[in-house]
Design a protein around this motif. Structure first.
Motif, mmCIF file in Angstrom:
data_model
loop_
_atom_site.group_PDB
_atom_site.id
_atom_site.type_symbol
_atom_site.label_atom_id
_atom_site.label_comp_id
_atom_site.label_asym_id
_atom_site.label_seq_id
_atom_site.Cartn_x
_atom_site.Cartn_y
_atom_site.Cartn_z
ATOM 1 N N LYS A 73 -14.325 9.559 23.838
ATOM 2 C CA LYS A 73 -15.311 9.222 22.817
ATOM 3 C C LYS A 73 -16.686 9.378 23.450
ATOM 4 O O LYS A 73 -17.052 8.637 24.364
ATOM 5 C CB LYS A 73 -15.087 7.786 22.319
ATOM 6 N N TYR B 102 -20.893 9.792 22.878
ATOM 7 C CA TYR B 102 -22.014 9.570 21.958
ATOM 8 C C TYR B 102 -23.174 10.429 22.402
ATOM 9 O O TYR B 102 -23.399 10.617 23.589
ATOM 10 C CB TYR B 102 -22.491 8.124 22.001
ATOM 11 N N LYS C 269 -11.740 0.041 19.156
ATOM 12 C CA LYS C 269 -12.221 0.485 17.848
ATOM 13 C C LYS C 269 -11.604 1.815 17.439
ATOM 14 O O LYS C 269 -11.382 2.049 16.252
ATOM 15 C CB LYS C 269 -13.746 0.582 17.855
ATOM 16 N N SER D 112 -8.127 0.969 16.248
ATOM 17 C CA SER D 112 -8.037 0.307 14.949
ATOM 18 C C SER D 112 -8.619 1.167 13.834
ATOM 19 O O SER D 112 -8.712 0.727 12.698
ATOM 20 C CB SER D 112 -8.721 -1.067 15.010
ATOM 21 N N GLY D 113 -9.015 2.391 14.150
ATOM 22 C CA GLY D 113 -9.446 3.316 13.103
ATOM 23 C C GLY D 113 -10.908 3.215 12.734
ATOM 24 O O GLY D 113 -11.361 3.852 11.780
ATOM 25 N N LEU D 114 -11.684 2.408 13.460
ATOM 26 C CA LEU D 114 -13.098 2.262 13.117
ATOM 27 C C LEU D 114 -13.936 3.411 13.663
ATOM 28 O O LEU D 114 -14.992 3.718 13.137
ATOM 29 C CB LEU D 114 -13.650 0.943 13.656
ATOM 30 N N LEU D 115 -13.484 4.027 14.727
ATOM 31 C CA LEU D 115 -14.231 5.132 15.319
ATOM 32 C C LEU D 115 -13.363 6.385 15.378
ATOM 33 O O LEU D 115 -12.164 6.298 15.608
ATOM 34 C CB LEU D 115 -14.668 4.777 16.752
ATOM 35 N N HIS D 116 -14.003 7.509 15.151
ATOM 36 C CA HIS D 116 -13.299 8.784 15.297
ATOM 37 C C HIS D 116 -13.395 9.226 16.753
ATOM 38 O O HIS D 116 -14.499 9.287 17.289
ATOM 39 C CB HIS D 116 -13.955 9.859 14.420
ATOM 40 N N ARG E 193 -7.222 5.997 8.460
ATOM 41 C CA ARG E 193 -7.242 4.695 7.802
ATOM 42 C C ARG E 193 -6.336 4.616 6.576
ATOM 43 O O ARG E 193 -6.745 4.180 5.501
ATOM 44 C CB ARG E 193 -8.677 4.292 7.470
ATOM 45 N N LEU F 151 -3.416 0.195 7.987
ATOM 46 C CA LEU F 151 -4.310 -0.974 7.976
ATOM 47 C C LEU F 151 -3.556 -2.274 7.687
ATOM 48 O O LEU F 151 -3.959 -3.346 8.130
ATOM 49 C CB LEU F 151 -5.429 -0.769 6.956
ATOM 50 N N ILE G 66 -2.119 -3.720 11.120
ATOM 51 C CA ILE G 66 -2.939 -4.090 12.272
ATOM 52 C C ILE G 66 -3.937 -5.201 11.949
ATOM 53 O O ILE G 66 -4.165 -5.533 10.784
ATOM 54 C CB ILE G 66 -3.748 -2.886 12.807
ATOM 55 N N LEU H 16 -7.848 -6.765 13.794
ATOM 56 C CA LEU H 16 -8.797 -6.749 14.910
ATOM 57 C C LEU H 16 -9.564 -8.065 14.862
ATOM 58 O O LEU H 16 -10.139 -8.422 13.837
ATOM 59 C CB LEU H 16 -9.755 -5.559 14.772
ATOM 60 N N MET I 277 -12.617 -10.099 16.632
ATOM 61 C CA MET I 277 -13.729 -9.918 17.551
ATOM 62 C C MET I 277 -14.398 -11.269 17.785
ATOM 63 O O MET I 277 -14.886 -11.890 16.841
ATOM 64 C CB MET I 277 -14.729 -8.919 16.963
#
Lengths: 262, 330
Positions: B9, B11, B66, B69-73, B89, B94, B97, B99, B101
């Motif tokens: 990942k 950025y 993340k 859990s599918g929040l980030l590609h 997602r 969903l 699972i 998450l 935090m």
């Protein structure tokens, strides 16, 4: 579909509970909305003390436009605004994660997150303005007029909602959109006037780009029984177009959020 | 249950030097640099496992969670959670699972937690019978009875965390991602949360990944640890193996009846800490027996224990080592 109806019911319930937690807010909200509706009429009285018509709109007819404006303002402040300001908060605090983790459509969830039931007062005020208007006009609206204007109301709400979704989608890019929502509010304010008052570039923008005319003037014309069929159909197409466009923009904003934030 | 292959990942962040001139310049010419938050991580986790994610701040732990859990590609690599590709997602994914935090909360601030439970029940489509059963179980285990009726804003941090956990488990997820669930809690509350998580895992054979800054959490909960540092995997194995590899030495802690001088103690091992009446020695594993019998024979020992070095120390040693390895290779 039934699942979403149930979800909607649960969300509304939570909003109602929240509203009741703060009883004082409840009362103040109601008073404020009645007050702001009253204030909305003042400019109209000022203009029409000096002349009997502006741009082909008599006082009674212009009142119908104000009625629609009041009604839509109630919808905006009671049903659309509160939910979508919570999204902005979610984005800023990073809690949008929780919305995206749920097995339900995110746009639906955030759009129904919060309602301010007391703002429904505006609907009562709007009805009062309609009565006043038709008393001035000395006639009753036709049944077709009422039905057409109700269809226009649906289109107007869809449009208003889509414009809001587009504004909120901007929050994924700029994070601080307080100014943007303020801008939106002040532009919407122009919708209190019949759209034929605006000429040239402004008129073009308010008809085709930010279709304020569709929100208040056309429903008013429908109620007065003088909306052209082509305008009516065009409005429906525009509403569907805006909803679709907003949906696409929202989807791509969510993709951006999930692929960028940490 | 969970398969991660070459996960990356990256950025692209915009970078500028401080100062007004640079700020103006950056309006027109933006310089970007690529941050590799996660860079080629692979591992597999079986159903029902409890795995601890360790690593210093900014190591890529949360980013990995993340992505899982599918929040980030992910930028690259392949991730599967129970056969699903997380970032698509799907509803079925969903629903399996959750998450949690420690730093963020989903409870509705002005309403009692019970309302958030109810909302989640509707979202996950849990049947009323299952919901009642789950809630009564959670209420007993976490002692929520009194809490769920108070508005969330009136709860203490620890009480809120217990309710957060309950809200996250209303749909009985089979995979739990826990990102610092005990952050900011006092020791006794940490123990409560820890015990609860363990029981949930055993009761439902749930798979669990936990990140925490408290080594006690990891030691108590996770037989297996994965260490990530600067986006790369630097260890994957049992906690005992990790300690063995980094600090094979044991600690011999001695307490004496009368004052003992430094020179008398030094002959049994490396002195880590010493007062006149106590000493802590670091001793190689194969020399422990000799050191203990020698000390017992020659020193006025009142009390003696053999311990592993504290986990915090092991971790900081591990990170220091991988840092110096990186510097050496650069």
């Amino acid at each position: 579909m039934r699942r979403y109806a149930r979800l909607f019911a649960v969300q509304v319930r939570a909003s109602a509970l929240l509203a009741m937690q703060y009883r004082v807010d409840f009362v103040i909200d109601g008073m404020l909305s009645a007050f702001s509706a009253g204030v909305a009429l003042i400019p109209l009285f000022v203009v029409f003390t000096h002349r009997t018509s502006i741009e082909g709109w008599t006082f009674g007819e212009a009142l119908v436009v104000t009625g629609w404006f009041t009604l839509l303002q109630g919808v905006l402040e009671g049903a659309i605004n509160p939910s979508l300001t919570t999204v902005v908060d979610h984005i800023r605090k990073g809690t949008l994660d929780f919305v995206l983790l749920k097995p339900a459509d995110a746009q639906f969830m955030v759009s129904t997150a919060r309602f301010l039931p007391w703002r429904a007062m505006s609907i009562v005020t709007a009805l009062g303005i309609f009565v006043l208007a038709f008393v001035r006009l000395g006639r009753l609206p036709s049944l077709t007029g009422v039905l057409l204007s109700l269809a226009m109301l649906v289109a107007a709400i869809a449009l208003l909602y889509s414009l809001w979704i587009l504004t909120v989608s901007a929050a994924f890019y700029v994070v601080k959109i307080d100014n943007l929502t303020f801008l939106f509010g002040s532009i919407f304010d122009f919708a209190r006037w019949p759209s034929s008052l605006f000429r040239g570039v402004v008129g073009f923008v308010f008809t085709f780009i930010l279709p304020l005319a569709l929100m208040t003037t056309y429903p008013a014309e429908a109620l007065l029984g003088r909306l052209r069929l082509s305008t009516f159909l065009g409005s429906l197409v525009a509403a569907v177009g805006f909803v679709t466009f907003a949906r696409l923009v929202w989807k791509s904003s969510i993709r951006r959020y999930t692929s960028a934030s940490s | 249950m969970i398969t991660v292959r070459d996960l990356a990942k990256h950025y692209r962040v915009h970078e500028r030097a401080p100062g007004m001139a640079n700020a103006l310049r950056s309006l027109f010419h933006r310089k970007y640099k690529t941050v590799r938050a996660v860079d080629g991580v692979s591992f597999e986790i079986g159903a029902g496992e409890r795995v601890g994610f360790l690593g210093p701040n900014g190591a890529g732990k949360t980013t990995t969670l993340k992505v899982l859990s599918g929040l980030l590609h992910p930028t690259g690599g392949e991730v599967r959670v129970d056969g699903h590709i997380p970032q698509t997602r799907e509803r079925a994914f969903l629903e399996k699972i959750t998450l949690v935090m420690g730093q963020k909360q989903q409870l509705i601030w002005d309403l009692p937690p019970a309302e958030t439970f109810e909302l989640n029940r509707a979202i996950y489509g849990v049947s009323p019978a299952d919901f009642r059963e789950t809630i009564s179980e959670l209420t007993t285990l976490l002692e929520l009875e009194e809490l769920v009726k108070k508005p969330t804003r009136e709860l203490s941090l620890g009480e809120r965390m217990k309710c957060e956990l309950a809200a996250a488990l209303v749909h009985r997820p089979r995979v739990l991602f826990l990102d610092e669930p005990t952050i900011g809690l006092d020791v006794s509350m940490q123990v409560v949360i820890r015990d609860f998580i363990k029981r949930y895992n055993e009761r439902w054979n749930a798979t669990l990944i936990l990140t925490s800054h408290y080594m006690d959490d990891v030691a108590a909960l996770c037989p297996r640890v994965i260490v990530i540092d600067k986006g790369k995997l630097s260890f994957d194995g049992s906690l005992t193996d990790l300690v063995q590899r980094i600090r094979p030495e044991k600690r011999v802690v001695l307490r004496f009846d009368r004052a003992v001088s430094a020179s008398e103690v030094e002959m049994f091992g490396k002195v880590v800490e010493r007062t006149e009446l106590s000493a802590t020695l670091q001793v190689a594993q194969d020399a422990v027996r000799e050191a203990v019998s020698g000390a017992l024979a020659r020193l006025p020992v009142a009390d003696l224990t053999v311990e592993s070095p504290p986990l915090e120390e092991v971790m900081s040693e591990l990170f220091a080592r991988s840092r110096s390895e990186r510097e050496a290779s650069a």
